[in-house]
Design a protein around this motif. Structure first.
Motif, PDB file in Angstrom:
ATOM      1  N   THR A   3      42.003  48.080  28.921  1.00 54.51           N
ATOM      2  CA  THR A   3      42.838  48.091  30.113  1.00 54.51           C
ATOM      3  C   THR A   3      41.959  48.498  31.286  1.00 54.51           C
ATOM      4  OG1 THR A   3      44.775  48.709  28.835  1.00 54.51           O
ATOM      5  CG2 THR A   3      44.865  49.109  31.206  1.00 54.51           C
ATOM      6  N   TYR A   4      41.804  47.608  32.243  1.00 53.63           N
ATOM      7  CA  TYR A   4      40.940  47.879  33.383  1.00 53.63           C
ATOM      8  C   TYR A   4      41.686  48.620  34.478  1.00 53.63           C
ATOM      9  CZ  TYR A   4      37.750  44.507  31.282  1.00 53.63           C
ATOM     10  OH  TYR A   4      36.916  43.854  30.427  1.00 53.63           O
ATOM     11  N   THR A   5      40.946  49.469  35.174  1.00 56.30           N
ATOM     12  CA  THR A   5      41.446  50.116  36.379  1.00 56.30           C
ATOM     13  C   THR A   5      40.577  49.638  37.538  1.00 56.30           C
ATOM     14  OG1 THR A   5      40.045  52.059  35.987  1.00 56.30           O
ATOM     15  CG2 THR A   5      42.300  52.162  35.174  1.00 56.30           C
ATOM     16  N   ALA A  30      33.033  44.894  36.463  1.00 55.87           N
ATOM     17  CA  ALA A  30      32.620  44.021  37.564  1.00 55.87           C
ATOM     18  C   ALA A  30      32.759  44.759  38.885  1.00 55.87           C
ATOM     19  CB  ALA A  30      33.480  42.760  37.597  1.00 55.87           C
ATOM     20  N   LEU A  31      32.067  44.224  39.894  1.00 54.66           N
ATOM     21  CA  LEU A  31      32.204  44.691  41.269  1.00 54.66           C
ATOM     22  C   LEU A  31      32.609  43.508  42.127  1.00 54.66           C
ATOM     23  CD1 LEU A  31      28.911  46.764  41.716  1.00 54.66           C
ATOM     24  CD2 LEU A  31      31.190  47.646  41.189  1.00 54.66           C
ATOM     25  N   ARG A  66      31.597  38.407  43.569  1.00 59.66           N
ATOM     26  CA  ARG A  66      32.034  39.048  42.326  1.00 59.66           C
ATOM     27  C   ARG A  66      30.820  39.117  41.416  1.00 59.66           C
ATOM     28  NH1 ARG A  66      36.841  39.885  39.049  1.00 59.66           N
ATOM     29  NH2 ARG A  66      36.203  39.947  36.866  1.00 59.66           N
ATOM     30  N   VAL A  67      30.471  40.334  41.014  1.00 57.58           N
ATOM     31  CA  VAL A  67      29.302  40.554  40.175  1.00 57.58           C
ATOM     32  C   VAL A  67      29.781  41.067  38.820  1.00 57.58           C
ATOM     33  CG1 VAL A  67      27.123  41.797  39.939  1.00 57.58           C
ATOM     34  CG2 VAL A  67      27.936  41.117  42.216  1.00 57.58           C
ATOM     35  N   VAL A  88      33.542  47.834  48.361  1.00 59.63           N
ATOM     36  CA  VAL A  88      33.526  47.436  46.948  1.00 59.63           C
ATOM     37  C   VAL A  88      34.870  47.739  46.306  1.00 59.63           C
ATOM     38  CG1 VAL A  88      32.520  48.007  44.690  1.00 59.63           C
ATOM     39  CG2 VAL A  88      31.040  47.774  46.672  1.00 59.63           C
ATOM     40  N   ILE A  89      35.280  46.862  45.410  1.00 60.29           N
ATOM     41  CA  ILE A  89      36.330  47.172  44.447  1.00 60.29           C
ATOM     42  C   ILE A  89      35.645  47.158  43.091  1.00 60.29           C
ATOM     43  CG2 ILE A  89      38.494  46.460  43.367  1.00 60.29           C
ATOM     44  CD1 ILE A  89      39.177  45.018  46.011  1.00 60.29           C
ATOM     45  N   ALA A  90      35.634  48.304  42.425  1.00 62.69           N
ATOM     46  CA  ALA A  90      35.035  48.414  41.103  1.00 62.69           C
ATOM     47  C   ALA A  90      36.121  48.218  40.052  1.00 62.69           C
ATOM     48  CB  ALA A  90      34.373  49.779  40.930  1.00 62.69           C
ATOM     49  N   ILE A  91      35.813  47.433  39.039  1.00 58.97           N
ATOM     50  CA  ILE A  91      36.753  47.146  37.963  1.00 58.97           C
ATOM     51  C   ILE A  91      36.131  47.666  36.656  1.00 58.97           C
ATOM     52  CG2 ILE A  91      37.994  45.336  36.708  1.00 58.97           C
ATOM     53  CD1 ILE A  91      37.438  43.535  39.230  1.00 58.97           C
TER      54      ILE A  91
END
Length: 97
Positions: A3-5, A30-31, A66-67, A88-91
């Motif tokens: 489950t990703y946050t 991912a970023l 998206r990296v 950045v949105i970090a996943i």
């Protein structure tokens, strides 16, 4: 199943830890990097107190990237540093307690 946050990192942040506490074994999936100013678009990550790993250089073109990383921390919480022209949105799966 993981489950990703999601965690946001504003422009001009230094070593913002991902997750409330962060821990060894945290997954950085991912970023999503939004570059608004090419000259200050640097984004880097660290594994615990390790050396910085540059993800985007200071001259990245304006746009959204998206990296995919899919890497686990070996030494502590992941942290992100952003230049003045990038957010950045970090996943991932980050420690929350």
């Amino acid at each position: 199943m993981t489950t990703y946050t999601y965690e946001t990192v504003a422009a001009s942040q230094t070593d913002q830890a991902l997750g409330v506490t962060g821990r060894q074994g945290d997954l950085l999936h991912a970023l999503i990097i939004s570059v608004a100013t090419a000259a200050t678009s640097t984004v880097s990550i660290k594994d615990g107190a390790g050396s910085a790993i540059v993800i985007t250089a200071a001259n990245a073109a304006i746009g959204v990237y998206r990296v995919e990383l899919n890497i686990k921390s070996a030494a502590g919480a992941w942290s992100v540093t952003t230049g003045a022209g990038a957010t950045v949105i970090a996943i991932g799966d980050f420690a929350v307690a």
